[in-house]
Design an enzyme around this catalytic site. Structure first.
Site, short mmCIF file in Angstrom:
data_model
loop_
_atom_site.label_atom_id
_atom_site.label_comp_id
_atom_site.label_asym_id
_atom_site.label_seq_id
_atom_site.Cartn_x
_atom_site.Cartn_y
_atom_site.Cartn_z
N GLY A 27 0.80 -1.21 0.00
CA GLY A 27 0.00 0.00 0.00
C GLY A 27 0.84 1.26 0.00
CB THR A 29 1.16 3.85 4.71
OG1 THR A 29 -0.06 4.57 4.54
CG2 THR A 29 1.88 4.41 5.93
CG ASP A 79 0.41 -4.38 5.67
OD1 ASP A 79 0.47 -3.44 4.85
OD2 ASP A 79 -0.20 -5.44 5.44
CE LYS A 92 -3.16 -5.57 6.61
NZ LYS A 92 -2.68 -4.46 5.72
N GLY A 93 -7.03 -4.78 2.95
CA GLY A 93 -7.36 -5.44 1.69
C GLY A 93 -7.78 -4.51 0.59
N GLY A 94 -7.70 -3.19 0.82
CA GLY A 94 -8.01 -2.26 -0.24
C GLY A 94 -7.12 -2.44 -1.45
N GLY A 95 -5.91 -2.93 -1.21
CA GLY A 95 -4.97 -3.22 -2.30
C GLY A 95 -5.02 -4.64 -2.78
CD GLU A 101 -2.00 -6.58 2.95
OE1 GLU A 101 -1.56 -5.63 2.29
OE2 GLU A 101 -3.17 -6.64 3.38
#
Length: 215
Positions: A27, A29, A79, A92-95, A101
């Site tokens: 991601g 960040t 992460d 999480k998991g937008g990417g 992960e």
């Protein structure tokens, strides 16, 4: 928010110790973290990557990428997150890298989550919850999740995960018991991974700012 992301990533470098193999997430960040890690790469043995995207960035910097099957358990995983609550539970998991992960988080002694302040929420669910599914089960799982949660699943069309699967994004949720929902969704046949990190939540959350806040 890019400066907040960079500050969180720079703070996370303080947790990297000499000789480590560092677990690296995915991601925007985390991209700042990889760039910071490159400056101290002489101190580490290498990195375990959660996505092809992060692998490419690590290799661009000359950081050795090691398979998890060869590294054994890790001391540190860094992460980002799409949402983070006060108990350090995450969405999480937008990417679309949530499965790898979650595997690396499970293999790591310490999970550091780096976020900008916009990712902090009182209740998870405003950000749509990603669920990685076997393609043939997508419609079945969408119906089951709708019946189970009252949320609205949408297919993230055109996205294929690094594992060859598809993503459902579940909208309109208020996740008051993340660990329970994670467990229930994981039991549906055809679900590969749920983007709730509650059973294996973050150990430390770093919120970027001047100065960064460590939770």
């Amino acid at each position: 928010m890019s400066e907040a992301k960079r500050l969180a990533a720079e703070k996370a470098i303080e947790y990297v110790e000499d000789g480590m193999i560092v677990g690296v997430g995915t991601g925007s960040t985390v991209a700042y973290f990889i760039d910071a890690l490159a400056r101290i790469q002489h101190r580490i043995k290498g990195a375990v990557s959660s996505s092809e995207q992060s692998t490419a960035r690590l290799k661009q910097h000359g950081i050795e990428v090691i398979e998890l099957n060869h590294s054994g358990n890790l001391s540190l995983y860094v992460d980002g997150a799409d949402e983070c609550d006060a108990n350090k539970c995450l969405i999480k998991g937008g990417g679309a890298a949530l499965t790898r992960e979650k595997i690396i988080a499970e293999a790591s002694e310490r999970f550091i989550c780096i976020v900008d302040p916009s990712k902090q929420v009182p209740v998870l669910g405003k950000f749509p919850l990603p669920v990685e599914v076997i393609p043939m089960a997508r419609s079945l799982i969408a119906r089951q999740i709708r019946d189970m949660t009252g949320g609205q699943p949408t297919w993230r069309e055109g996205v294929v995960t690094d594992n060859g699967n598809q993503i459902l994004d579940i909208h309109n949720l208020q996740i008051t018991d993340p660990e329970k929902l994670e467990r229930e969704l994981n039991q549906l046949p055809g679900v590969v991974c749920v983007g709730l990190f509650a059973r294996r939540r973050a150990d430390v959350v770093i919120v970027g700012g001047e100065p960064p806040v460590v939770l």
